[in-house]
Write a protein that holds these residues in place. Structure first.
Motif, PDB file in Angstrom:
ATOM      1  N   TYR A 106      -5.062   7.200  -8.047  1.00 40.73           N
ATOM      2  CA  TYR A 106      -4.588   6.089  -7.218  1.00 40.73           C
ATOM      3  C   TYR A 106      -4.182   4.939  -8.129  1.00 40.73           C
ATOM      4  CZ  TYR A 106      -4.944   2.100  -3.997  1.00 40.73           C
ATOM      5  OH  TYR A 106      -4.708   0.958  -3.273  1.00 40.73           O
ATOM      6  N   GLY A 121      -1.069   1.333  -8.387  1.00 40.00           N
ATOM      7  CA  GLY A 121      -0.149   0.467  -7.662  1.00 40.00           C
ATOM      8  C   GLY A 121       0.215  -0.740  -8.500  1.00 40.00           C
ATOM      9  N   THR A 130      -0.066   3.930  -4.486  1.00 37.65           N
ATOM     10  CA  THR A 130       0.443   5.287  -4.660  1.00 37.65           C
ATOM     11  C   THR A 130      -0.703   6.233  -4.978  1.00 37.65           C
ATOM     12  OG1 THR A 130       2.513   4.385  -5.540  1.00 37.65           O
ATOM     13  CG2 THR A 130       2.080   6.712  -5.959  1.00 37.65           C
ATOM     14  N   TRP A 131      -0.736   7.345  -4.264  1.00 32.76           N
ATOM     15  CA  TRP A 131      -1.727   8.399  -4.498  1.00 32.76           C
ATOM     16  C   TRP A 131      -0.984   9.629  -4.993  1.00 32.76           C
ATOM     17  CZ3 TRP A 131      -1.689   5.019  -0.448  1.00 32.76           C
ATOM     18  CH2 TRP A 131      -2.840   4.239  -0.255  1.00 32.76           C
ATOM     19  N   LYS A 132      -1.371  10.156  -6.167  1.00 32.48           N
ATOM     20  CA  LYS A 132      -0.736  11.346  -6.747  1.00 32.48           C
ATOM     21  C   LYS A 132      -1.763  12.458  -6.857  1.00 32.48           C
ATOM     22  CE  LYS A 132       2.719   8.837  -9.348  1.00 32.48           C
ATOM     23  NZ  LYS A 132       3.290   8.499 -10.641  1.00 32.48           N
ATOM     24  N   SER A 179       2.753  13.440  -3.838  1.00 34.89           N
ATOM     25  CA  SER A 179       2.296  12.050  -3.862  1.00 34.89           C
ATOM     26  C   SER A 179       2.710  11.349  -2.584  1.00 34.89           C
ATOM     27  CB  SER A 179       2.857  11.310  -5.080  1.00 34.89           C
ATOM     28  OG  SER A 179       4.265  11.193  -4.984  1.00 34.89           O
ATOM     29  N   VAL A 210       3.039   7.136  -0.851  1.00 30.54           N
ATOM     30  CA  VAL A 210       2.964   5.684  -0.983  1.00 30.54           C
ATOM     31  C   VAL A 210       2.543   5.134   0.367  1.00 30.54           C
ATOM     32  CG1 VAL A 210       4.312   3.583  -1.387  1.00 30.54           C
ATOM     33  CG2 VAL A 210       4.708   5.618  -2.789  1.00 30.54           C
ATOM     34  N   GLU A 257       4.471   6.332   3.666  1.00 32.93           N
ATOM     35  CA  GLU A 257       5.927   6.485   3.588  1.00 32.93           C
ATOM     36  C   GLU A 257       6.206   7.979   3.395  1.00 32.93           C
ATOM     37  OE1 GLU A 257       7.817   3.765   4.005  1.00 32.93           O
ATOM     38  OE2 GLU A 257       5.990   2.573   4.135  1.00 32.93           O
ATOM     39  N   SER A 304       6.597  11.378   1.868  1.00 21.52           N
ATOM     40  CA  SER A 304       5.964  11.790   0.612  1.00 21.52           C
ATOM     41  C   SER A 304       6.942  12.456  -0.340  1.00 21.52           C
ATOM     42  CB  SER A 304       4.800  12.730   0.912  1.00 21.52           C
ATOM     43  OG  SER A 304       5.256  13.839   1.653  1.00 21.52           O
TER      44      SER A 304
END
Length: 193
Positions: free
Chosen positions: A103, A105, A109-111, A117, A119, A141, A143
């Protein structure tokens, strides 16, 4: 006489072996039944309405984060000066304890380790104590990539601990000063379904 004694000894040994086997099995079963149960699946029943995911969505991934929040002292939109979040950094572990998501930013954002990923944009928050990050609901949003975070619709931040500074002043005198705080939280990923 010898054959009767031999029969009694054989029957006694057989009875003893059977008793030991039954007793041992009972002990093993009792030990297994006292093992802690698996954790329950996530439920948002006790959350404030403001951070609840709307009906029609299902949990896809439950994670526990340990990380840091980097702040800077600067003028804010809500007051003259304040500690403004500059960047979060955390590793998220799944229910099995495997490190699966990074995580960062901004933007939030999580990948996932599988390459997918997402947002998120904050929708709402709910207080969770004076020195603790608020609970949060973020709308996802569209992915990037295929995988675990594909088609995520909402991300919840719950079970927060730490991450808020209330004792160190922020004013014109220390504008630009930086502050790093540790925090923990659970991030729950939801998909329409």
């Amino acid at each position: 006489m010898k054959s009767t004694n031999t029969q009694f000894r054989t029957a006694g040994k057989s009875l003893l072996c059977t008793t030991l086997m039954i007793g041992g099995t009972a002990l093993i079963m009792a030990a297994c039944s006292s093992a802690p149960p698996l954790p329950k699946m996530y439920s948002q029943d006790r959350l404030p309405q403001a951070v609840m995911v709307p009906a029609g969505h299902q949990v896809v991934l439950e994670t526990r984060a340990t990380g840091i929040l980097n702040y800077e002292c600067k003028p804010t939109a809500t007051g003259p000066y304040g500690w403004v979040l500059v960047s979060p950094q955390a590793n998220l572990l799944d229910r099995t304890g495997k490190d699966v998501v990074a995580y960062s930013g901004p933007p939030a954002t999580w990948k996932h380790i599988d390459g997918s990923s997402v947002v998120g944009t904050q929708v709402s928050v709910a207080p969770n104590g004076e020195y603790t990050l608020p609970l949060q609901l973020a709308r996802a949003e569209p992915s990037m990539g295929t995988g675990a975070l594909q088609n995520i619709s909402f991300i919840q931040r719950v079970n927060t601990k730490g991450g808020v500074e209330k004792t160190k002043p922020c004013a014109a005198l220390n504008t630009g000063e930086k502050l790093t705080l540790p925090y923990q939280a659970d991030y729950i990923f939801w998909r329409q379904g």
